[in-house]
Design a protein around this motif. Structure first.
Motif, PDB file in Angstrom:
ATOM      1  N   ASN A  69      86.918  77.489  80.750  1.00 30.25           N
ATOM      2  CA  ASN A  69      87.940  78.327  81.405  1.00 30.25           C
ATOM      3  C   ASN A  69      89.335  78.080  80.849  1.00 30.25           C
ATOM      4  OD1 ASN A  69      88.812  75.941  82.788  1.00 30.25           O
ATOM      5  ND2 ASN A  69      89.267  77.129  84.643  1.00 30.25           N
ATOM      6  N   GLN A  70      89.409  77.617  79.588  1.00 22.13           N
ATOM      7  CA  GLN A  70      90.726  77.355  78.990  1.00 22.13           C
ATOM      8  C   GLN A  70      91.617  78.596  78.997  1.00 22.13           C
ATOM      9  OE1 GLN A  70      87.811  76.741  77.335  1.00 22.13           O
ATOM     10  NE2 GLN A  70      87.654  74.518  77.419  1.00 22.13           N
ATOM     11  N   ALA A  71      91.022  79.769  78.807  1.00 23.25           N
ATOM     12  CA  ALA A  71      91.811  81.001  78.762  1.00 23.25           C
ATOM     13  C   ALA A  71      92.379  81.372  80.119  1.00 23.25           C
ATOM     14  CB  ALA A  71      90.954  82.149  78.229  1.00 23.25           C
ATOM     15  N   GLU A  72      91.884  80.730  81.187  1.00 21.87           N
ATOM     16  CA  GLU A  72      92.357  81.046  82.539  1.00 21.87           C
ATOM     17  C   GLU A  72      93.584  80.220  82.933  1.00 21.87           C
ATOM     18  OE1 GLU A  72      91.087  83.478  84.041  1.00 21.87           O
ATOM     19  OE2 GLU A  72      88.997  83.673  83.455  1.00 21.87           O
ATOM     20  N   LEU A  73      93.941  79.221  82.127  1.00 21.89           N
ATOM     21  CA  LEU A  73      94.992  78.297  82.549  1.00 21.89           C
ATOM     22  C   LEU A  73      96.337  78.991  82.713  1.00 21.89           C
ATOM     23  CD1 LEU A  73      94.156  75.065  80.498  1.00 21.89           C
ATOM     24  CD2 LEU A  73      93.254  75.836  82.702  1.00 21.89           C
ATOM     25  N   ARG A  74      96.782  79.714  81.690  1.00 21.88           N
ATOM     26  CA  ARG A  74      98.072  80.398  81.801  1.00 21.88           C
ATOM     27  C   ARG A  74      98.062  81.422  82.936  1.00 21.88           C
ATOM     28  NH1 ARG A  74     102.744  81.542  79.199  1.00 21.88           N
ATOM     29  NH2 ARG A  74     102.280  80.271  77.379  1.00 21.88           N
ATOM     30  N   PRO A  75      97.038  82.291  83.049  1.00 23.24           N
ATOM     31  CA  PRO A  75      97.020  83.229  84.180  1.00 23.24           C
ATOM     32  C   PRO A  75      97.005  82.526  85.539  1.00 23.24           C
ATOM     33  CG  PRO A  75      95.487  83.944  82.488  1.00 23.24           C
ATOM     34  CD  PRO A  75      95.954  82.594  82.091  1.00 23.24           C
ATOM     35  N   LEU A  76      96.340  81.378  85.643  1.00 23.54           N
ATOM     36  CA  LEU A  76      96.353  80.644  86.905  1.00 23.54           C
ATOM     37  C   LEU A  76      97.765  80.171  87.255  1.00 23.54           C
ATOM     38  CD1 LEU A  76      93.078  78.504  86.813  1.00 23.54           C
ATOM     39  CD2 LEU A  76      93.851  79.875  88.761  1.00 23.54           C
ATOM     40  N   LEU A  77      98.468  79.627  86.268  1.00 19.07           N
ATOM     41  CA  LEU A  77      99.853  79.211  86.516  1.00 19.07           C
ATOM     42  C   LEU A  77     100.715  80.397  86.919  1.00 19.07           C
ATOM     43  CD1 LEU A  77     100.824  76.576  83.799  1.00 19.07           C
ATOM     44  CD2 LEU A  77     100.383  76.198  86.216  1.00 19.07           C
ATOM     45  N   SER A  78     100.544  81.523  86.226  1.00 14.48           N
ATOM     46  CA  SER A  78     101.326  82.721  86.541  1.00 14.48           C
ATOM     47  C   SER A  78     101.033  83.221  87.952  1.00 14.48           C
ATOM     48  CB  SER A  78     101.031  83.828  85.522  1.00 14.48           C
ATOM     49  OG  SER A  78     101.401  83.421  84.219  1.00 14.48           O
ATOM     50  N   ALA A  79      99.793  82.975  88.420  1.00 14.73           N
ATOM     51  CA  ALA A  79      99.400  83.411  89.761  1.00 14.73           C
ATOM     52  C   ALA A  79      99.840  82.434  90.841  1.00 14.73           C
ATOM     53  CB  ALA A  79      97.886  83.600  89.821  1.00 14.73           C
ATOM     54  N   GLY A  80     100.409  81.286  90.450  1.00 13.88           N
ATOM     55  CA  GLY A  80     100.962  80.365  91.437  1.00 13.88           C
ATOM     56  C   GLY A  80     100.331  78.995  91.491  1.00 13.88           C
ATOM     57  N   ALA A  81      99.312  78.691  90.684  1.00 11.34           N
ATOM     58  CA  ALA A  81      98.727  77.352  90.686  1.00 11.34           C
ATOM     59  C   ALA A  81      99.778  76.329  90.264  1.00 11.34           C
ATOM     60  CB  ALA A  81      97.523  77.290  89.758  1.00 11.34           C
ATOM     61  N   ARG A  82      99.751  75.140  90.899  1.00 13.29           N
ATOM     62  CA  ARG A  82     100.747  74.103  90.615  1.00 13.29           C
ATOM     63  C   ARG A  82     100.348  73.241  89.423  1.00 13.29           C
ATOM     64  NH1 ARG A  82     104.595  76.309  93.256  1.00 13.29           N
ATOM     65  NH2 ARG A  82     105.742  74.521  92.434  1.00 13.29           N
ATOM     66  N   GLY A  83      99.089  73.330  88.965  1.00  7.03           N
ATOM     67  CA  GLY A  83      98.559  72.516  87.885  1.00  7.03           C
ATOM     68  C   GLY A  83      97.048  72.598  87.956  1.00  7.03           C
ATOM     69  N   PHE A  84      96.352  71.644  87.323  1.00  6.49           N
ATOM     70  CA  PHE A  84      94.905  71.762  87.170  1.00  6.49           C
ATOM     71  C   PHE A  84      94.204  70.449  87.489  1.00  6.49           C
ATOM     72  CE2 PHE A  84      97.139  74.386  84.040  1.00  6.49           C
ATOM     73  CZ  PHE A  84      96.795  75.637  84.525  1.00  6.49           C
ATOM     74  N   LYS A  85      93.063  70.573  88.162  1.00  7.81           N
ATOM     75  CA  LYS A  85      92.236  69.414  88.513  1.00  7.81           C
ATOM     76  C   LYS A  85      90.904  69.523  87.775  1.00  7.81           C
ATOM     77  CE  LYS A  85      90.242  66.084  91.083  1.00  7.81           C
ATOM     78  NZ  LYS A  85      90.014  66.253  92.507  1.00  7.81           N
ATOM     79  N   CYS A  86      90.445  68.389  87.224  1.00  3.30           N
ATOM     80  CA  CYS A  86      89.132  68.366  86.567  1.00  3.30           C
ATOM     81  C   CYS A  86      88.378  67.110  86.985  1.00  3.30           C
ATOM     82  CB  CYS A  86      89.279  68.427  85.050  1.00  3.30           C
ATOM     83  SG  CYS A  86      89.999  66.936  84.310  1.00  3.30           S
ATOM     84  N   PHE A  87      87.088  67.106  86.727  1.00  6.77           N
ATOM     85  CA  PHE A  87      86.212  65.975  87.022  1.00  6.77           C
ATOM     86  C   PHE A  87      85.612  65.451  85.718  1.00  6.77           C
ATOM     87  CE2 PHE A  87      86.543  67.884  91.096  1.00  6.77           C
ATOM     88  CZ  PHE A  87      86.206  66.925  92.052  1.00  6.77           C
ATOM     89  N   LEU A  88      85.557  64.130  85.590  1.00  7.27           N
ATOM     90  CA  LEU A  88      84.896  63.496  84.450  1.00  7.27           C
ATOM     91  C   LEU A  88      83.510  62.983  84.828  1.00  7.27           C
ATOM     92  CD1 LEU A  88      87.884  61.511  82.903  1.00  7.27           C
ATOM     93  CD2 LEU A  88      87.001  63.756  82.260  1.00  7.27           C
ATOM     94  N   ILE A  89      83.078  63.267  86.052  1.00 12.42           N
ATOM     95  CA  ILE A  89      81.780  62.828  86.546  1.00 12.42           C
ATOM     96  C   ILE A  89      81.131  64.006  87.248  1.00 12.42           C
ATOM     97  CG2 ILE A  89      82.589  62.053  88.821  1.00 12.42           C
ATOM     98  CD1 ILE A  89      80.807  59.538  88.417  1.00 12.42           C
ATOM     99  N   ASP A  90      79.805  64.021  87.304  1.00 14.06           N
ATOM    100  CA  ASP A  90      79.104  65.146  87.913  1.00 14.06           C
ATOM    101  C   ASP A  90      79.553  65.353  89.356  1.00 14.06           C
ATOM    102  OD1 ASP A  90      77.668  65.726  85.643  1.00 14.06           O
ATOM    103  OD2 ASP A  90      75.898  64.581  86.234  1.00 14.06           O
ATOM    104  N   THR A  91      79.737  66.614  89.713  1.00 12.77           N
ATOM    105  CA  THR A  91      80.225  66.970  91.048  1.00 12.77           C
ATOM    106  C   THR A  91      79.113  67.394  91.994  1.00 12.77           C
ATOM    107  OG1 THR A  91      80.523  69.298  90.476  1.00 12.77           O
ATOM    108  CG2 THR A  91      82.378  67.813  90.024  1.00 12.77           C
ATOM    109  N   ASP A  92      77.938  67.725  91.461  1.00 12.56           N
ATOM    110  CA  ASP A  92      76.843  68.312  92.254  1.00 12.56           C
ATOM    111  C   ASP A  92      77.242  69.658  92.844  1.00 12.56           C
ATOM    112  OD1 ASP A  92      75.097  66.161  91.761  1.00 12.56           O
ATOM    113  OD2 ASP A  92      75.969  65.015  93.413  1.00 12.56           O
ATOM    114  N   ILE A  93      78.262  70.282  92.262  1.00 11.14           N
ATOM    115  CA  ILE A  93      78.701  71.616  92.676  1.00 11.14           C
ATOM    116  C   ILE A  93      78.555  72.518  91.459  1.00 11.14           C
ATOM    117  CG2 ILE A  93      80.626  73.016  93.521  1.00 11.14           C
ATOM    118  CD1 ILE A  93      81.686  70.442  94.865  1.00 11.14           C
ATOM    119  N   GLU A  94      77.639  73.458  91.530  1.00  9.49           N
ATOM    120  CA  GLU A  94      77.299  74.274  90.363  1.00  9.49           C
ATOM    121  C   GLU A  94      78.501  75.027  89.819  1.00  9.49           C
ATOM    122  OE1 GLU A  94      74.192  77.917  89.185  1.00  9.49           O
ATOM    123  OE2 GLU A  94      74.064  76.913  91.142  1.00  9.49           O
ATOM    124  N   GLU A  95      79.372  75.509  90.717  1.00 12.47           N
ATOM    125  CA  GLU A  95      80.516  76.322  90.292  1.00 12.47           C
ATOM    126  C   GLU A  95      81.675  75.482  89.762  1.00 12.47           C
ATOM    127  OE1 GLU A  95      78.129  78.170  93.488  1.00 12.47           O
ATOM    128  OE2 GLU A  95      79.293  76.298  93.372  1.00 12.47           O
TER     129      GLU A  95
END
Length: 458
Positions: free
Chosen positions: A140-166
C-alpha cells in the motif's frame, strides 16, 4: 463569550510544579486568548453574559492530555469499543485528544476510502478531539500520500504477525518501499512500529501450560523487541530523514539501542505504556488473562529500568494502548493466555495510574504532563495547538485533585467492556472537570448528564 479558569495551581509550559494563573478561552474559536500569572478568584463575582469564571481554588489545572495510541475499533468491531464510549472514557480521565490506531476496525485505515468510512462513523459521537493514524501494510505504498492528504497523522506497521488478514505484517523489503516513499515526498510524517520481530523460533515454541503467565512471558522474549529495533535503526541509517517511533516499548534490554540511535542524531522516538510502568510479571497470577498484552508485562527489574529511561529522556512518552475486546475473548474461564485476546483496557485511568506510581519515585506532575501530553502532541503533529496552556493553543484543560483517592471499580470505567487488571486498585489523583476547546466535556459530579459531545475530528 469568554471562559476564564483560575486556580492557585496551574501547570504552565516548561514548569515542573503548578503556579497561580488564570486561563482565558474564547468560546467562539475554542482558543486560549490570555494567560495571567496570578490567581483571580476574587473576580468570579464580576461575571457577565460575555464572561464566565470557573474558580478551581487549590485544585490543579492541567493541559488536556493527549493519548496517541488508542484502539477505538469502530466501525466493524463497535461491540468491542466505539467512539461514543471510548471518548467518554478519555474525557473522564482528562484526555482531550486521542489518536485512533488503524488496526482492529473493519475496514482498517489503510486507504483514504477506509479513512473516510472511519471518519463518517466518528462524526457526532466524539466527546474529545480525535485524530487517526493510517496503516502501512504490504503493497500500500501508493496509498501513503493520499492517506496523509485525507487527514492521517502518520503510519503504523507491524513487524510480527497480527492474525488479522486485512492488516498483515510488513517485511524488510516492504519497509524499504514505504520508507523510500516517505523520504522522497512525505518528510513531515512518521512511521510507527509494533516493534517485535517475527522469527522462526516464535512459532516453534511449545507451551506446556497455557495458564502459566511465566510460560506466556517466555513466548514473547525481549529479543523480539531488540531484533526489531535493531532493524529499524539499520533502516534509519539508509533513510535518515524518516521519523520513526517505537510503539509500546516493554523490553529494557532495547534501551541501549535507542540511546545510541538518539546520540547519533537519528530521528527516533519511543513510547511505553501505563501497564509496563505500573504492573509487574511477578504479581500476575496464572490464568489472569486480563493482564495479557503484547509485548507482555515484564519483571519488576525491567519496570525500574523503563522508569529510569523516561527520566533520562530515552523514552519520550507514555500512552494507554487501550485495546479492549469482548469479555469472552479474554478466555477468563479457561485462563488460556495463548488463546486470549491481547490488550489492556485503561482509557481514563492513565493520569491516576502514572501519578500514583510516579510520585513514589519522586516524579513531578510536570514530568507526567510532558510524557502524557506535550510529547504525544509532538508525535501526532499537533504541537502548535495541543499539550500546553499557551495563548493560541486549543482551550483543552483539566481540573484535577492530586490528593483525592479512589478504588477502581465499574463506576470509574466508561469504556464499553469493563474488564481491566486495575480493578480494585486504589489510585491517587481524580479528574473533576474536563474542558475541550473551552466546552465542558466531563464533570465528576454529573458525569455526562446534560452535556453533549463537542469533540472535533483532526
Amino acid at each position: 463569550m469568554i471562559l476564564a479558569v483560575t486556580s492557585r495551581n496551574v501547570l504552565l509550559p516548561d514548569l515542573d510544579q503548578p503556579t497561580p494563573a488564570t486561563i482565558s478561552i474564547d468560546l467562539r474559536t475554542g482558543k486560549i486568548i490570555e494567560v495571567l500569572s496570578r490567581y483571580t478568584g476574587g473576580a468570579v463575582g464580576n461575571e457577565s453574559r460575555e464572561l464566565h469564571f470557573v474558580d478551581a481554588g487549590d485544585k490543579v489545572v492541567l493541559p488536556g492530555l493527549v493519548d496517541a495510541h488508542v484502539h477505538l475499533e469502530e466501525p466493524g468491531n463497535q461491540d468491542w469499543e466505539g467512539f461514543w464510549t471510548g471518548t467518554q472514557a478519555a474525557a473522564a480521565g482528562g484526555v482531550t485528544t486521542l489518536i485512533d490506531m488503524p488496526v482492529d476496525s473493519n475496514p482498517p485505515t489503510t486507504t483514504p476510502g477506509n479513512l473516510d468510512i472511519k471518519r463518517d462513523s466518528a462524526r457526532g459521537q466524539c466527546w474529545v478531539d480525535v485524530g487517526f493514524w493510517g496503516g502501512a501494510i504490504p503493497q500500500n505504498q501508493a496509498e501513503l500520500r493520499p492517506l496523509l492528504s485525507a487527514g492521517a497523522r502518520g503510519f503504523k506497521c507491524f513487524l510480527i504477525d497480527t492474525d488479522i488478514e486485512e492488516f498483515p505484517r510488513v517485511s524488510e523489503c516492504d519497509l524499504h518501499k514505504h520508507m523510500s516513499r516517505i523520504q522522497q515526498s512525505l518528510k513531515n510524517s512518521v512511521m510507527i512500529f509494533h516493534a517485535e520481530m517475527q522469527n522462526a523460533s516464535l512459532s516453534a515454541r511449545h507451551i506446556l501450560n497455557p495458564r502459566s503467565y511465566r510460560e506466556f512471558l517466555s513466548s514473547r522474549p525481549e529479543e523480539l523487541e531488540v531484533d526489531a529495533i535493531t532493524l529499524i535503526n539499520r533502516l534509519q541509517a539508509m533513510y535518515p530523514s524518516v521519523s520513526c517511533h517505537i510503539a509500546h516499548l516493554s523490553a529494557a534490554s532495547a534501551l541501549p539501542i535507542i540511546r545510541a540511535a538518539k546520540e547519533r542524531g537519528l530521528k527516533l522516538s519511543a513510547e511505553t505504556c501505563f501497564h509496563y510502568l505500573c504492573l509487574s510479571a511477578e504479581d500476575i497470577p496464572d490464568g489472569a488473562t486480563e493482564y495479557k498484552c503484547t509485548p507482555p508485562i515484564r519483571e519488576d527489574s525491567n519496570r525500574k529500568l523503563l522508569w529510569d529511561a523516561l527520566l533520562d529522556g530515552t523514552i519520550d512518552s507514555v500512552v494507554s494502548d487501550h485495546s479492549p475486546c469482548l469479555t469472552e475473548m479474554k478466555e477468563l474461564e479457561s485462563g488460556d493466555f495463548m488463546k486470549a485476546w491481547g490488550g489492556v483496557s485503561s482509557l481514563g485511568l492513565g493520569l491516576s495510574l502514572l501519578w500514583t506510581e510516579g510520585r513514589r519515585r519522586g516524579v513531578s506532575i510536570g514530568h507526567i504532563i510532558r510524557w502524557m501530553s506535550t510529547k504525544n502532541a509532538e508525535l501526532a503533529g499537533l504541537s502548535s495547538t495541543k499539550g500546553q496552556l499557551k495563548v493560541g493553543y486549543d482551550g483543552d484543560l483539566v481540573i484535577w485533585d492530586p490528593e483525592a483517592e479512589f478504588k477502581v471499580s465499574n463506576v470509574h470505567l466508561y469504556f464499553k467492556n469493563k474488564l481491566t487488571p486495575y480493578e480494585g486498585m486504589t489510585l491517587s489523583g481524580l479528574v473533576h472537570k474536563t474542558y475541550v476547546r473551552g466546552r465542558l466535556a466531563y464533570d465528576s459530579t454529573l458525569g455526562f448528564e446534560g452535556l453533549r459531545p463537542s469533540g472535533e475530528l483532526l
